[in-house]
Design a protein around this motif. Structure first.
Motif, PDB file in Angstrom:
ATOM      1  N   GLY A   1       0.796  -1.230   0.000  1.00 26.75           N
ATOM      2  CA  GLY A   1       0.000   0.000   0.000  1.00 26.75           C
ATOM      3  C   GLY A   1       0.825   1.275   0.000  1.00 26.75           C
ATOM      4  O   GLY A   1       0.259   2.376  -0.132  1.00 26.75           O
ATOM      5  N   PHE A   2       2.148   1.177   0.139  1.00 18.19           N
ATOM      6  CA  PHE A   2       3.003   2.366   0.176  1.00 18.19           C
ATOM      7  C   PHE A   2       3.174   2.913  -1.249  1.00 18.19           C
ATOM      8  O   PHE A   2       3.667   2.208  -2.136  1.00 18.19           O
ATOM      9  CB  PHE A   2       4.375   2.031   0.764  1.00 18.19           C
TER      10      PHE A   2
ATOM     11  N   LEU B   1       5.946   1.803  -3.844  1.00 13.89           N
ATOM     12  CA  LEU B   1       7.228   1.434  -3.242  1.00 13.89           C
ATOM     13  C   LEU B   1       7.829   0.259  -3.993  1.00 13.89           C
ATOM     14  O   LEU B   1       9.017   0.270  -4.308  1.00 13.89           O
ATOM     15  CB  LEU B   1       7.025   1.080  -1.762  1.00 13.89           C
ATOM     16  N   PHE B   2       6.999  -0.748  -4.293  1.00 18.37           N
ATOM     17  CA  PHE B   2       7.454  -1.878  -5.102  1.00 18.37           C
ATOM     18  C   PHE B   2       7.240  -1.515  -6.572  1.00 18.37           C
ATOM     19  O   PHE B   2       6.403  -2.101  -7.260  1.00 18.37           O
ATOM     20  CB  PHE B   2       6.695  -3.153  -4.736  1.00 18.37           C
ATOM     21  N   TYR B   3       8.024  -0.545  -7.044  1.00 14.36           N
ATOM     22  CA  TYR B   3       7.822   0.007  -8.384  1.00 14.36           C
ATOM     23  C   TYR B   3       8.031  -1.047  -9.463  1.00 14.36           C
ATOM     24  O   TYR B   3       7.332  -1.063 -10.478  1.00 14.36           O
ATOM     25  CB  TYR B   3       8.781   1.184  -8.604  1.00 14.36           C
ATOM     26  N   THR B   4       9.005  -1.925  -9.267  1.00 11.67           N
ATOM     27  CA  THR B   4       9.270  -2.984 -10.247  1.00 11.67           C
ATOM     28  C   THR B   4       8.637  -4.311  -9.839  1.00 11.67           C
ATOM     29  O   THR B   4       8.997  -5.362 -10.381  1.00 11.67           O
ATOM     30  CB  THR B   4      10.784  -3.167 -10.434  1.00 11.67           C
ATOM     31  N   SER B   5       7.723  -4.277  -8.878  1.00 11.82           N
ATOM     32  CA  SER B   5       6.985  -5.455  -8.430  1.00 11.82           C
ATOM     33  C   SER B   5       7.955  -6.559  -7.985  1.00 11.82           C
ATOM     34  O   SER B   5       8.894  -6.293  -7.229  1.00 11.82           O
ATOM     35  CB  SER B   5       6.053  -5.937  -9.545  1.00 11.82           C
ATOM     36  N   ASN B   6       7.745  -7.794  -8.469  1.00 13.12           N
ATOM     37  CA  ASN B   6       8.578  -8.916  -8.035  1.00 13.12           C
ATOM     38  C   ASN B   6       9.708  -9.228  -9.009  1.00 13.12           C
ATOM     39  O   ASN B   6      10.370 -10.252  -8.882  1.00 13.12           O
ATOM     40  CB  ASN B   6       7.716 -10.174  -7.849  1.00 13.12           C
TER      41      ASN B   6
ATOM     42  N   GLY C   1      13.464  -2.410  -4.318  1.00 13.77           N
ATOM     43  CA  GLY C   1      14.247  -3.629  -4.470  1.00 13.77           C
ATOM     44  C   GLY C   1      14.940  -4.016  -3.180  1.00 13.77           C
ATOM     45  O   GLY C   1      15.023  -5.206  -2.831  1.00 13.77           O
ATOM     46  N   LEU C   2      15.440  -3.006  -2.458  1.00 12.47           N
ATOM     47  CA  LEU C   2      16.075  -3.245  -1.151  1.00 12.47           C
ATOM     48  C   LEU C   2      15.086  -3.866  -0.177  1.00 12.47           C
ATOM     49  O   LEU C   2      15.409  -4.818   0.545  1.00 12.47           O
ATOM     50  CB  LEU C   2      16.620  -1.926  -0.606  1.00 12.47           C
ATOM     51  N   CYS C   3      13.859  -3.336  -0.157  1.00 16.13           N
ATOM     52  CA  CYS C   3      12.824  -3.866   0.739  1.00 16.13           C
ATOM     53  C   CYS C   3      12.435  -5.294   0.353  1.00 16.13           C
ATOM     54  O   CYS C   3      12.214  -6.141   1.231  1.00 16.13           O
ATOM     55  CB  CYS C   3      11.594  -2.963   0.715  1.00 16.13           C
ATOM     56  N   ILE C   4      12.353  -5.548  -0.966  1.00 16.33           N
ATOM     57  CA  ILE C   4      12.044  -6.904  -1.437  1.00 16.33           C
ATOM     58  C   ILE C   4      13.108  -7.884  -0.943  1.00 16.33           C
ATOM     59  O   ILE C   4      12.807  -8.975  -0.440  1.00 16.33           O
ATOM     60  CB  ILE C   4      11.966  -6.929  -2.978  1.00 16.33           C
TER      61      ILE C   4
END
Length: 472
Positions: free
Chosen positions: A260-261, A283-288, A421-424
């Protein structure tokens, strides 16, 4: 030069079967039906064994790739989605780096998609030949030329089925894409099986159920010391336990929370006054994508290391890349580079070898951030590409001129890509350290894909005007 390369492929693309676009708007319930049929066909293919194979009981060299491959060893889905994903990533890379130039016209995009399909089938043939020649199904001399050719044909037909199923959904007959659907199904099947599996295993302390939930009731019913039975259900080793299951649910909820970010950038129409909207940057701009690329990279390193280790055992360079030991039907690294790129499986291993844990954390965070940052440049989702898309739609950012849009988008998009990506990577590390079922990579892939389907459902609901309209 790029257009010439694609045009040279056009005559060959005409030989491949193609799913035509729907001539009418497909209703939501029809999309659900086609999606269910697609999933059913995939699951059936996952259970049909390859005809003619002699043995698939040896250690699986592709054990580490099964999660992202959505494959099942020794069946028609041996290759899974590997060919289509590989061809898609390579073609996107070639297009993003302008080695192959692709225009925005319908003809150019159709030509690019056809070339991608053709490349995917070529990869399928090459992988099938490598699998057979390297003896995954028995020695080729023992199988005979006819059986070897039959196995290759089976894998080729299965690869074509996967390609057509994915195209069926992407053309608008179903929901999402076949790749995402198959990955999520494969991972969720693993999680459900390890939670509720009725299979029994002799652990040396007696027969126990593999499923963590069923094992809880079995241990409470059979152990005279109920507290000890409960503790064993939560912390038993070498089999799924309730702590693993709770960690899986916890990571699932954390990933949904982070989904949700986002930052909403205000935009307005350059043609119509008073028409305002917003452009979301998640935040997950490039998803997975980062975790898929990172997993594919590591899995290929593992596979190459295993081949070298079996052929040149004792070589210093080969030992530096990785040394391996067998456990059941798969191998695991015990030394070398591959060991430090693999996740520590328990807290005790982290404490006993902290350097392993530190190197793994640094590698995961750094590689995911780098791959995410790189992907936006090669996939057409960088600040420059987004600005061009907005200009094509005659939209402008409020408070900024057309020339300054790229500068403003550069403040957000590269940061969102790298930090996302760092968060992933961090969430994947957390899931691995907590012992989540299906691995950290698997959980992240499953959650992000399920969330994408949730967004599709919400979009369809808003367009149709309510839930009752969707289904009835």
């Amino acid at each position: 030069m790029g257009f010439k390369i694609l045009e040279y492929m056009q005559p060959f693309c005409s030989f491949l079967p193609e799913v035509s676009k729907p001539e009418r708007k497909i209703q939501f319930r029809e999309k659900v039906l086609w999606t269910a049929i697609t999933l059913f066909i995939f699951l059936v293919c996952c259970q049909i064994p390859l005809f003619g194979i002699m043995s698939s009981e040896s250690a699986d060299p592709f054990y580490w790739m099964r999660v992202i491959m959505a494959s099942n060893r020794g069946t028609l889905m041996e290759l899974g989605i590997t060919p289509i994903v590989t061809s898609g990533l390579i073609m996107q890379l070639l297009a993003g780096t302008k080695i192959i130039e692709v225009g925005d016209s319908v003809k150019d995009r159709a030509l690019f998609n056809g070339a991608q399909k053709l490349f995917g089938m070529l990869i399928t043939v090459c992988q099938a030949i490598v699998y057979v020649v390297t003896g995954m199904y028995g020695e080729p001399s023992d199988l005979g030329m006819g059986i070897c050719l039959l196995i290759i044909i089976q894998l080729l037909c299965a690869g074509l089925i996967v390609l057509l199923l994915d195209e069926l959904l992407q053309k608008g007959y179903g929901l999402g894409s076949g790749i995402s659907l198959f990955i999520a199904t494969n991972i969720c099947e693993t999680i459900v099986w390890k939670a509720f599996s009725p299979a029994t295993i002799n652990t040396g302390k007696g027969t126990e159920f593999e499923g963590a939930v069923i094992a809880l009731f079995h241990l409470l019913a059979t152990r005279t010391d109920k507290v000890r039975g409960l503790r064993e259900a939560f912390y038993r080793q070498n089999l799924p336990n309730l702590m693993n299951l709770m960690a899986t649910v916890g990571v699932f909820l954390i990933v949904i929370y982070f989904q949700g970010f986002r930052v909403d950038l205000p935009i307005k129409s350059a043609r119509y006054r008073g028409q305002y909207s917003s452009y979301p940057i998640k935040l997950f701009y490039t998803s997975n994508i980062p975790i898929i690329l990172q997993s594919a990279l590591v899995s290929n390193i593992y596979f190459i290391s295993q081949i070298l280790s079996s052929k040149f055992a004792g070589n210093i360079f080969v030992s530096f890349i990785g040394t391996w030991a067998e456990s059941g039907y798969h191998k695991y690294p015990i030394g070398g580079l591959c060991y430090y790129l693999s996740p520590p499986e328990t807290i005790s291993l982290i404490i006993s070898d902290p350097i392993h844990a530190i190197v793994y954390i640094i590698f995961m965070l750094g590689s995911c951030a780098f791959l995410s940052k790189t992907w936006i440049d090669v996939s057409g989702s960088s600040a420059k590409d987004v600005a061009r898309q907005l200009r094509d739609q005659q939209m402008l950012m409020r408070g900024h001129r057309e020339k300054s849009m790229v500068h403003e988008l550069n403040r957000y998009i590269p940061t969102a890509a790298a930090f996302g990506g760092l968060c992933i990577g961090a969430l994947s590390v957390l899931a691995d350290f907590l012992g989540a079922i299906g691995s950290g990579t698997g959980i992240l892939l499953a959650v992000t894909i399920i969330y994408q389907y949730f967004e599709i459902f919400v979009k369809e609901q808003s367009e149709m005007g309510g839930m009752s309209t969707i289904f009835f």
